[in-house]
Design a protein around this motif. Structure first.
Motif, short mmCIF file in Angstrom:
data_model
loop_
_atom_site.label_atom_id
_atom_site.label_comp_id
_atom_site.label_asym_id
_atom_site.label_seq_id
_atom_site.Cartn_x
_atom_site.Cartn_y
_atom_site.Cartn_z
N TYR A 25 0.83 -1.19 0.00
CA TYR A 25 0.00 0.00 0.00
C TYR A 25 0.87 1.26 0.00
O TYR A 25 0.58 2.23 -0.71
N CYS A 26 1.94 1.25 0.79
CA CYS A 26 2.84 2.42 0.85
C CYS A 26 3.51 2.68 -0.49
O CYS A 26 3.78 3.84 -0.83
N VAL A 27 3.78 1.64 -1.25
CA VAL A 27 4.33 1.82 -2.59
C VAL A 27 3.31 2.51 -3.48
O VAL A 27 3.63 3.44 -4.22
N LEU A 28 2.07 2.07 -3.39
CA LEU A 28 1.02 2.57 -4.28
C LEU A 28 0.53 3.95 -3.87
O LEU A 28 0.10 4.74 -4.72
N ASN A 29 0.58 4.26 -2.58
CA ASN A 29 0.16 5.58 -2.11
C ASN A 29 1.31 6.17 -1.29
O ASN A 29 1.28 6.15 -0.06
N HIS A 30 2.29 6.72 -1.98
CA HIS A 30 3.51 7.19 -1.32
C HIS A 30 3.29 8.49 -0.53
O HIS A 30 4.16 8.92 0.22
N THR A 31 2.11 9.10 -0.69
CA THR A 31 1.84 10.34 0.04
C THR A 31 1.25 10.08 1.43
O THR A 31 1.10 11.03 2.21
N ASP A 32 0.91 8.85 1.74
CA ASP A 32 0.33 8.52 3.05
C ASP A 32 1.46 8.35 4.07
O ASP A 32 1.97 7.25 4.29
N VAL A 33 1.85 9.44 4.67
CA VAL A 33 2.97 9.44 5.62
C VAL A 33 2.65 8.63 6.86
O VAL A 33 3.51 7.94 7.41
N GLN A 34 1.40 8.68 7.31
CA GLN A 34 1.02 7.93 8.51
C GLN A 34 1.19 6.43 8.29
O GLN A 34 1.70 5.72 9.16
N ALA A 35 0.78 5.96 7.13
CA ALA A 35 0.94 4.52 6.84
C ALA A 35 2.42 4.14 6.80
O ALA A 35 2.81 3.09 7.32
N ARG A 36 3.24 5.01 6.21
CA ARG A 36 4.68 4.71 6.15
C ARG A 36 5.30 4.73 7.53
O ARG A 36 6.20 3.93 7.83
N ASN A 37 4.82 5.60 8.41
CA ASN A 37 5.34 5.62 9.78
C ASN A 37 5.01 4.31 10.51
O ASN A 37 5.83 3.81 11.28
N VAL A 38 3.82 3.79 10.29
CA VAL A 38 3.46 2.50 10.88
C VAL A 38 4.36 1.40 10.33
O VAL A 38 4.82 0.51 11.06
N ALA A 39 4.65 1.48 9.03
CA ALA A 39 5.56 0.49 8.42
C ALA A 39 6.94 0.55 9.07
O ALA A 39 7.57 -0.48 9.32
N MET A 40 7.42 1.76 9.35
CA MET A 40 8.72 1.89 10.02
C MET A 40 8.68 1.29 11.43
O MET A 40 9.67 0.73 11.90
N GLN A 41 7.52 1.39 12.08
CA GLN A 41 7.38 0.77 13.40
C GLN A 41 7.44 -0.75 13.29
O GLN A 41 7.97 -1.42 14.18
N PHE A 42 6.89 -1.30 12.21
CA PHE A 42 7.02 -2.74 11.96
C PHE A 42 8.50 -3.12 11.87
O PHE A 42 8.95 -4.08 12.51
N PHE A 43 9.26 -2.37 11.07
CA PHE A 43 10.69 -2.66 10.92
C PHE A 43 11.39 -2.61 12.27
O PHE A 43 12.15 -3.54 12.63
N ASN A 44 11.17 -1.55 13.01
CA ASN A 44 11.85 -1.40 14.31
C ASN A 44 11.50 -2.52 15.27
O ASN A 44 12.36 -3.02 16.00
N ALA A 45 10.24 -2.91 15.28
CA ALA A 45 9.81 -3.98 16.19
C ALA A 45 10.47 -5.30 15.81
O ALA A 45 11.02 -6.01 16.68
N PHE A 46 10.43 -5.67 14.54
CA PHE A 46 11.03 -6.94 14.11
C PHE A 46 12.54 -6.96 14.37
O PHE A 46 13.09 -7.98 14.78
N PHE A 85 10.49 -3.32 -0.94
CA PHE A 85 9.49 -2.34 -1.38
C PHE A 85 9.79 -0.93 -0.87
O PHE A 85 9.61 0.05 -1.57
N LEU A 86 10.22 -0.83 0.39
CA LEU A 86 10.34 0.47 1.06
C LEU A 86 11.78 0.90 1.30
O LEU A 86 12.05 1.78 2.12
N PHE A 87 12.70 0.32 0.58
CA PHE A 87 14.13 0.56 0.76
C PHE A 87 14.47 2.05 0.77
O PHE A 87 15.20 2.53 1.63
N GLU A 88 13.92 2.79 -0.18
CA GLU A 88 14.28 4.21 -0.30
C GLU A 88 13.80 5.04 0.88
O GLU A 88 14.30 6.15 1.12
#
Length: 462
Positions: A94-115, A146-149
């Motif tokens: 979803y973050c790839v397809l809607n790159h303007t959704d900063v809140q969704a990307r922040n949640v994705a970063m929380q996934f990375f940090n948790a794992f 997907f979110l490397f950049e």
């Protein structure tokens, strides 16, 4: 001492992430050049799938604590935890397809940090089981690509190191544990595809990953070779656990063609698998056949698997048609909605695999009950997949009388038809029980086992 430590840190950073031109992400399922095209599809031909991805992302943003992995390992490991990884891949897409959704990307970063913060991704009650680890690994590797950049350098390095460590661990364990020596079972496909995916993602950064990739590919090629002997398209683990296996195998087949140039789509079992999915659905699409250790639903997909079959194997519109029918079914019948742990897991591959240029086409005679024989699986169904006419209730019948694993694979293993089969010492039929007498009878749409004696059902229906 300070100089020595600094030198060591610089050495490790260079080892983990050398400045290779080929270390460009995303590349796993698509390249950066494809992203604009994918975003356009999200607004047009793939909008229905994107809407479901957006719904998944909205739920994760609204209730992050329900979806994010706990950073306390004792909490994370106290239950079966595959849902965290299963949800992560959908959010990343979803973050790839809607790159303007900063809140969704922040949640994705929380996934990375948790794992990254967890010492391991295991379940304490099943500490030797690699399956939950595989779910987390395939999601982390996919999301990393997907979110490397969008990853900051320190998190990028930590995530890559974690993915590498877990991939290497699965590689080493594949030589020691039963799943590493078996060929057809949902644990085998799940673990080896996670190993394959993790290795593909880290290989541009870590040369050792090439060996891990080759191990996974070698074993998965054997799985596909064995399946190629099965002419009826069936899965010995039944409908639900069968979708567990095919979720991984369709990903492998796509990735093998994209990255290794290996085309496995001309596979007899794969060509016939649509009919397994179609003829095991009860009339009017009320539930699926519960043969084997199963519920009356699919665990994973099967929309992703169906659009894959249409795009890469059949190209006749049947897969796209059935996928759409199942999407509608889930809206109309809440009991057929996927369980929380698996509901969003295949959305990203469904979006990637779907080919909108193939018009949906209804298979012939869907309104007429048909008898279908799965001669290898040893199962007969009558009325499976039938739509009926209007509100007409169609009688459904299925019975099973066969050897474990199906006739072909059972014969191959028992008679050791290939030298390498001798290493398959523990003939594990997966989740299929020895239910040779399985019998499902649904007269006029009323399951006998739910409502009482047969004649009561017929009387009620009339």
């Amino acid at each position: 001492m300070l100089i020595h430590v600094s030198f060591l840190v610089i050495f490790m950073l260079n080892w983990i992430e050398p400045a290779h031109e080929q270390a460009v992400h995303p590349f796993l399922y698509f390249s950066s050049q494809d992203v604009h095209r994918l975003r356009e599809k999200a607004k047009t031909t793939h909008r229905d799938i994107f809407v479901r991805l957006r719904t998944a992302a909205r739920r994760m943003k609204a209730e992050p604590s329900r979806f994010l992995p706990p950073t306390n390992w004792s909490v994370f490991a106290r239950r079966w935890n595959e849902d965290h990884g299963n949800n992560f891949a959908a959010l990343a897409m979803y973050c790839v397809l809607n790159h303007t959704d900063v809140q969704a990307r922040n949640v994705a970063m929380q996934f990375f940090n948790a794992f990254v913060s967890l010492p391991n991704w295991r379940v304490s009650a099943s500490i030797r089981d690699d399956v939950p680890v595989a779910h987390s690994l395939v999601a982390m590797a996919t999301a990393y690509d997907f979110l490397f950049e969008h990853l900051k350098e320190d998190l990028r390095i930590k995530a890559l190191a974690k993915i590498s460590d877990v991939t290497k661990e699965l590689y080493e364990r594949s030589f020691k544990l039963a799943w590493g020596k078996q060929y057809i079972q949902n644990h085998v496909a799940t673990n080896y595809v996670a190993l394959f995916t993790g290795a593909l993602v880290v290989e541009p950064h870590i040369k050792e990953a090439k060996v891990w990739k080759e191990r996974a590919n070698f074993m998965l090629r054997r799985t596909m070779f064995l399946l190629d002997q099965i002419v009826d398209g069936s899965m010995e683990e039944g409908v639900a656990y069968g979708s567990y296996t095919t979720r991984s195998l369709t990903q492998y087949i796509f990735l093998a063609k994209r990255h290794l140039g290996t085309d496995l789509t001309n596979n007899i079992w794969l060509r016939e698998h649509f009919w397994f999915l179609y003829h095991t659905i009860l009339p009017s699409f009320t539930e699926t056949v519960g043969i084997a250790d199963s519920n009356q639903n699919w665990f994973y997909g099967p929309e992703s698997q169906l659009v894959f079959l249409d795009s890469h194997v059949m190209r006749n519109g049947y897969g796209n048609w059935l996928a759409k029918k199942i999407r509608m079914l889930r809206v109309e019948n809440s009991t057929m909605e996927g369980a929380f742990a698996q509901r969003f897991c295949t959305l990203h591959t469904e979006f990637i695999f779907y080919n909108a240029s193939i018009p949906e086409k209804e298979p012939p005679n869907t309104s007429t009950p048909q008898l279908h024989v799965f001669d290898d699986w040893g199962v007969v169904t009558y009325g499976g997949g039938s739509l009926g006419k209007g509100r007409e209730k169609i009688t459904f019948l299925s019975l099973k009388s066969s050897v474990l694993h199906g006739r072909t694979i059972n014969g191959i293993v028992r008679h050791k038809q290939y030298d390498w089969i001798s290493g398959w010492r523990n003939f594990n039929p997966g989740h299929e029980h020895p239910d040779q007498g399985s019998f499902v009878f649904v007269p006029y749409g009323f399951p006998v086992h739910y409502r009482g004696p047969l004649w009561t059902q017929i009387h009620m229906a009339q």
